[in-house]
Design a protein around this motif. Structure first.
Motif, PDB file in Angstrom:
ATOM      1  N   PHE A   1       0.822  -1.202   0.000  1.00 58.18           N
ATOM      2  CA  PHE A   1       0.000   0.000   0.000  1.00 58.18           C
ATOM      3  C   PHE A   1       0.857   1.252   0.000  1.00 58.18           C
ATOM      4  CE2 PHE A   1      -2.384   3.277   2.358  1.00 58.18           C
ATOM      5  CZ  PHE A   1      -3.453   3.427   1.500  1.00 58.18           C
ATOM      6  N   LEU A   2       1.887   1.264   0.852  1.00 57.51           N
ATOM      7  CA  LEU A   2       2.739   2.442   0.928  1.00 57.51           C
ATOM      8  C   LEU A   2       3.556   2.618  -0.342  1.00 57.51           C
ATOM      9  CD1 LEU A   2       3.625   4.815   2.573  1.00 57.51           C
ATOM     10  CD2 LEU A   2       5.314   3.387   3.697  1.00 57.51           C
ATOM     11  N   SER A   3       4.014   1.497  -0.927  1.00 64.72           N
ATOM     12  CA  SER A   3       4.774   1.580  -2.169  1.00 64.72           C
ATOM     13  C   SER A   3       3.946   2.199  -3.273  1.00 64.72           C
ATOM     14  CB  SER A   3       5.253   0.185  -2.576  1.00 64.72           C
ATOM     15  OG  SER A   3       5.931   0.240  -3.794  1.00 64.72           O
ATOM     16  N   ILE A   4       2.693   1.821  -3.359  1.00 62.70           N
ATOM     17  CA  ILE A   4       1.832   2.352  -4.407  1.00 62.70           C
ATOM     18  C   ILE A   4       1.542   3.827  -4.182  1.00 62.70           C
ATOM     19  CG2 ILE A   4      -0.439   2.177  -5.491  1.00 62.70           C
ATOM     20  CD1 ILE A   4       1.654   0.004  -6.146  1.00 62.70           C
ATOM     21  N   ILE A   5       1.332   4.234  -2.937  1.00 58.08           N
ATOM     22  CA  ILE A   5       1.125   5.648  -2.653  1.00 58.08           C
ATOM     23  C   ILE A   5       2.324   6.468  -3.103  1.00 58.08           C
ATOM     24  CG2 ILE A   5       0.974   7.344  -0.787  1.00 58.08           C
ATOM     25  CD1 ILE A   5      -0.889   5.462   0.660  1.00 58.08           C
ATOM     26  N   LEU A   6       3.528   5.977  -2.773  1.00 59.38           N
ATOM     27  CA  LEU A   6       4.734   6.682  -3.196  1.00 59.38           C
ATOM     28  C   LEU A   6       4.818   6.756  -4.710  1.00 59.38           C
ATOM     29  CD1 LEU A   6       7.324   5.178  -0.701  1.00 59.38           C
ATOM     30  CD2 LEU A   6       6.449   7.514  -0.708  1.00 59.38           C
ATOM     31  N   PHE A   7       4.451   5.678  -5.378  1.00 65.58           N
ATOM     32  CA  PHE A   7       4.503   5.661  -6.844  1.00 65.58           C
ATOM     33  C   PHE A   7       3.529   6.674  -7.428  1.00 65.58           C
ATOM     34  CE2 PHE A   7       2.926   4.045 -10.901  1.00 65.58           C
ATOM     35  CZ  PHE A   7       4.110   3.999 -11.606  1.00 65.58           C
ATOM     36  N   ILE A   8       2.325   6.735  -6.869  1.00 65.56           N
ATOM     37  CA  ILE A   8       1.327   7.682  -7.361  1.00 65.56           C
ATOM     38  C   ILE A   8       1.827   9.105  -7.210  1.00 65.56           C
ATOM     39  CG2 ILE A   8      -0.992   8.616  -6.959  1.00 65.56           C
ATOM     40  CD1 ILE A   8      -1.798   5.793  -6.044  1.00 65.56           C
ATOM     41  N   ILE A   9       2.377   9.405  -6.048  1.00 65.95           N
ATOM     42  CA  ILE A   9       2.884  10.753  -5.816  1.00 65.95           C
ATOM     43  C   ILE A   9       4.013  11.068  -6.790  1.00 65.95           C
ATOM     44  CG2 ILE A   9       4.085  12.225  -4.164  1.00 65.95           C
ATOM     45  CD1 ILE A   9       2.516  10.788  -1.965  1.00 65.95           C
ATOM     46  N   SER A  10       4.889  10.063  -7.027  1.00 63.70           N
ATOM     47  CA  SER A  10       6.039  10.307  -7.893  1.00 63.70           C
ATOM     48  C   SER A  10       5.625  10.612  -9.321  1.00 63.70           C
ATOM     49  CB  SER A  10       6.984   9.088  -7.877  1.00 63.70           C
ATOM     50  OG  SER A  10       6.400   8.004  -8.559  1.00 63.70           O
ATOM     51  N   ARG A  11       4.481  10.098  -9.784  1.00 69.89           N
ATOM     52  CA  ARG A  11       4.012  10.362 -11.143  1.00 69.89           C
ATOM     53  C   ARG A  11       2.997  11.497 -11.202  1.00 69.89           C
ATOM     54  NH1 ARG A  11       2.124   6.173 -15.040  1.00 69.89           N
ATOM     55  NH2 ARG A  11       3.214   7.495 -16.493  1.00 69.89           N
ATOM     56  N   GLY A  12       2.618  12.026 -10.037  1.00 72.10           N
ATOM     57  CA  GLY A  12       1.699  13.147 -10.018  1.00 72.10           C
ATOM     58  C   GLY A  12       0.236  12.767 -10.159  1.00 72.10           C
ATOM     59  N   HIS A  13      -0.091  11.458 -10.050  1.00 70.76           N
ATOM     60  CA  HIS A  13      -1.483  11.033 -10.190  1.00 70.76           C
ATOM     61  C   HIS A  13      -2.155  11.048  -8.815  1.00 70.76           C
ATOM     62  CE1 HIS A  13      -0.751  10.057 -14.297  1.00 70.76           C
ATOM     63  NE2 HIS A  13       0.045   9.047 -14.029  1.00 70.76           N
ATOM     64  N   LEU A  14      -2.331  12.242  -8.246  1.00 73.55           N
ATOM     65  CA  LEU A  14      -2.843  12.332  -6.885  1.00 73.55           C
ATOM     66  C   LEU A  14      -4.294  11.876  -6.790  1.00 73.55           C
ATOM     67  CD1 LEU A  14      -1.243  15.722  -5.830  1.00 73.55           C
ATOM     68  CD2 LEU A  14      -0.414  13.414  -5.385  1.00 73.55           C
ATOM     69  N   LYS A  15      -5.037  11.885  -7.893  1.00 72.26           N
ATOM     70  CA  LYS A  15      -6.435  11.490  -7.859  1.00 72.26           C
ATOM     71  C   LYS A  15      -6.646  10.082  -8.405  1.00 72.26           C
ATOM     72  CE  LYS A  15      -8.184  16.231  -8.248  1.00 72.26           C
ATOM     73  NZ  LYS A  15      -9.041  17.170  -9.021  1.00 72.26           N
ATOM     74  N   ALA A  16      -5.593   9.425  -8.816  1.00 69.85           N
ATOM     75  CA  ALA A  16      -5.749   8.086  -9.389  1.00 69.85           C
ATOM     76  C   ALA A  16      -6.081   7.079  -8.308  1.00 69.85           C
ATOM     77  CB  ALA A  16      -4.465   7.685 -10.097  1.00 69.85           C
ATOM     78  N   GLU A  17      -6.843   6.087  -8.694  1.00 66.49           N
ATOM     79  CA  GLU A  17      -7.159   4.991  -7.782  1.00 66.49           C
ATOM     80  C   GLU A  17      -6.216   3.833  -8.065  1.00 66.49           C
ATOM     81  OE1 GLU A  17     -10.821   1.913  -6.671  1.00 66.49           O
ATOM     82  OE2 GLU A  17     -11.191   3.668  -7.949  1.00 66.49           O
ATOM     83  N   THR A  18      -5.770   3.183  -6.996  1.00 63.23           N
ATOM     84  CA  THR A  18      -4.916   2.015  -7.126  1.00 63.23           C
ATOM     85  C   THR A  18      -5.766   0.760  -6.970  1.00 63.23           C
ATOM     86  OG1 THR A  18      -3.012   3.202  -6.244  1.00 63.23           O
ATOM     87  CG2 THR A  18      -2.912   0.810  -6.204  1.00 63.23           C
ATOM     88  N   ILE A  19      -5.712  -0.107  -7.954  1.00 65.41           N
ATOM     89  CA  ILE A  19      -6.545  -1.306  -7.986  1.00 65.41           C
ATOM     90  C   ILE A  19      -5.644  -2.534  -7.881  1.00 65.41           C
ATOM     91  CG2 ILE A  19      -8.184  -2.644  -9.375  1.00 65.41           C
ATOM     92  CD1 ILE A  19      -8.917   0.049 -10.754  1.00 65.41           C
ATOM     93  N   SER A  20      -5.905  -3.367  -6.909  1.00 63.24           N
ATOM     94  CA  SER A  20      -5.124  -4.589  -6.722  1.00 63.24           C
ATOM     95  C   SER A  20      -5.710  -5.720  -7.557  1.00 63.24           C
ATOM     96  CB  SER A  20      -5.122  -4.981  -5.237  1.00 63.24           C
ATOM     97  OG  SER A  20      -4.433  -6.206  -5.048  1.00 63.24           O
ATOM     98  N   VAL A  21      -4.819  -6.439  -8.256  1.00 65.41           N
ATOM     99  CA  VAL A  21      -5.224  -7.594  -9.052  1.00 65.41           C
ATOM    100  C   VAL A  21      -4.429  -8.796  -8.562  1.00 65.41           C
ATOM    101  CG1 VAL A  21      -5.449  -8.557 -11.372  1.00 65.41           C
ATOM    102  CG2 VAL A  21      -5.629  -6.081 -11.044  1.00 65.41           C
ATOM    103  N   VAL A  22      -5.119  -9.860  -8.166  1.00 64.12           N
ATOM    104  CA  VAL A  22      -4.450 -11.049  -7.647  1.00 64.12           C
ATOM    105  C   VAL A  22      -4.794 -12.247  -8.511  1.00 64.12           C
ATOM    106  CG1 VAL A  22      -4.414 -10.155  -5.285  1.00 64.12           C
ATOM    107  CG2 VAL A  22      -6.328 -11.568  -6.039  1.00 64.12           C
ATOM    108  N   ASN A  23      -3.976 -13.276  -8.403  1.00 65.27           N
ATOM    109  CA  ASN A  23      -4.175 -14.490  -9.199  1.00 65.27           C
ATOM    110  C   ASN A  23      -5.590 -15.027  -9.013  1.00 65.27           C
ATOM    111  OD1 ASN A  23      -3.341 -16.510 -10.958  1.00 65.27           O
ATOM    112  ND2 ASN A  23      -2.701 -17.854  -9.292  1.00 65.27           N
ATOM    113  N   GLY A  24      -6.253 -15.294 -10.118  1.00 69.26           N
ATOM    114  CA  GLY A  24      -7.638 -15.743 -10.080  1.00 69.26           C
ATOM    115  C   GLY A  24      -8.636 -14.668 -10.436  1.00 69.26           C
ATOM    116  N   ASP A  25      -8.204 -13.391 -10.353  1.00 62.95           N
ATOM    117  CA  ASP A  25      -9.091 -12.298 -10.760  1.00 62.95           C
ATOM    118  C   ASP A  25      -9.268 -12.279 -12.273  1.00 62.95           C
ATOM    119  OD1 ASP A  25      -9.431 -11.438  -8.183  1.00 62.95           O
ATOM    120  OD2 ASP A  25      -8.082  -9.715  -8.329  1.00 62.95           O
ATOM    121  N   ASP A  26     -10.375 -11.699 -12.692  1.00 66.88           N
ATOM    122  CA  ASP A  26     -10.623 -11.444 -14.115  1.00 66.88           C
ATOM    123  C   ASP A  26      -9.964 -10.105 -14.443  1.00 66.88           C
ATOM    124  OD1 ASP A  26     -11.668 -10.630 -16.594  1.00 66.88           O
ATOM    125  OD2 ASP A  26     -13.539 -11.721 -16.267  1.00 66.88           O
TER     126      ASP A  26
END
Length: 366
Positions: free
Chosen positions: A7-32
């Motif tokens: 979670f923290l890694s993704i927040i840092l990544f979002i900030i680093s690219r400037g996508h402050l309003k982007a949503e982070t969506i988790s995809v795990v094995n078995g998901d469509d």
């Protein structure tokens, strides 16, 4: 703890690219995965865990897809059958993924970086031809050794323009092909083609021109193994042909070639040599069994310091030819773009509604 780290890694990544309003969506094995893509909003980031996603994923909006990388001893790999960046997906980014089949691009301003692609990347083509611009294909590993199909094919029509594309610092286990308008513009720099030279034949490790022209495409600091050059044009013209200047690159400098077929003349400022170039080919030494570690340059070989930095003139600072030179060196194992948190200290207990201190150590994979 793993959830906190991610979670923290993704927040840092979002900030680093400037996508402050982007949503982070988790995809795990078995998901469509396609369903996750369809439900995402433009600008969202999909973090894809290791697993098998046996789908042809079609993207028609700006998205970022991040996988765990490839050729890794730990952490696993995210396998996707194929990916289409369809019309409307302009500005998307793909990183850290393994694409078992083809990757088709019909949009512009995309970044495809640090992926393993075992089929063909078609730039400017899905089911029909599209004009695209400003696409960057950098630091990828193209694993197919099918000598009849190039790892990268730019364009699929001699009347459709592909503008300002950049193909740099990629490992391509066979060849690259072009089939676009003579008005297309591009840069092919610091790539390696057919490093193990197992595909020797008319289309392996070589430049292929199918139709249209490359008179506005420049080639710098590339390493071509397995023979050079062959053209599959219907006219029989070959690269550097005086009879058809459309097949002559705008610039072709500081490239290394190991074999030149009879009848070809390589321009000056390039090197034809049979000296050992890589640390791991043709013989595995020093435990270099990993597929991409074998492309590390022999420190005494001819590629070290042979290339030139941007803007690629003889007076510019030198850099290595091949994927470890230039401004975007290849990253082993496809570690995805973005920060990586390698240590985080979180108090095990905290009072309700209290403030806690979290200590984080991270390094950049950019």
């Amino acid at each position: 703890m793993k959830t906190r780290l991610l979670f923290l890694s993704i927040i840092l990544f979002i900030i680093s690219r400037g996508h402050l309003k982007a949503e982070t969506i988790s995809v795990v094995n078995g998901d469509d995965l396609q369903a996750k893509v369809d439900s995402a909003s433009a600008g969202d980031i999909l973090v894809i865990s290791a697993g098998q996603y046996l789908q042809t994923v079609k993207i028609d909006k700006k998205l970022t897809l991040i996988g765990p990388g490839y050729f890794k001893l730990q952490g696993g790999t995210a396998y996707i059958n194929s990916i289409w960046l369809d019309v409307g997906s302009d500005g998307s980014m793909l990183t850290g993924l393994v694409v078992s089949g083809n990757l088709n691009i019909a949009s512009s301003n995309n970044l495809v970086s640090r992926n393993k692609i075992d089929g063909t990347l078609y730039l400017g083509y899905t089911t029909i031809n599209y004009a695209t611009s400003n696409n960057k294909v950098v630091q990828n590993y193209f694993g197919s050794q099918n000598s009849s199909i190039p790892g990268i094919k730019v364009g699929s029509s001699s009347i459709v323009i592909q503008t300002n594309y950049q193909i740099s610092n990629n490992v391509v286990m066979n060849s690259i092909g072009f089939a676009h308008s003579m008005y297309s513009t591009g840069l092919v720099v610091n790539n390696i083609f057919d490093p193990d030279s197992t595909n020797i034949g008319n289309s392996a490790g070589q430049y292929i021109s199918v139709s249209g022209g490359i008179s506005s495409v420049s080639f710098y600091n590339n390493i071509f193994k397995g023979g050079f050059c062959h053209s599959t044009t219907t006219t029989g013209s070959t690269i550097f042909s005086t009879s058809n200047p459309l097949y002559h690159p705008l610039n072709f400098k500081y490239n290394i070639i190991d074999t030149v077929y009879a009848g070809y003349t390589i321009p000056v400022d390039n090197l034809v040599t049979t000296e050992r170039i890589f640390a791991g080919y043709p013989t595995i030494i020093n435990g270099m069994n990993n597929a991409d570690a074998r492309i590390l340059l022999d420190p005494t070989g001819p590629a070290v310091g042979f290339g030139r930095s941007y803007p690629y003139s003889g007076s510019d600072p030198t850099t290595d030819a091949g994927v470890f030179g230039g401004s975007l060196p290849y990253v082993l194992s496809g570690i995805p773009i973005g920060p990586q948190v390698y240590e985080m200290v979180v108090p095990p207990l905290a009072a309700t509604n209290s403030t806690i201190t979290v200590k984080v150590k991270a390094r950049s994979n950019n």
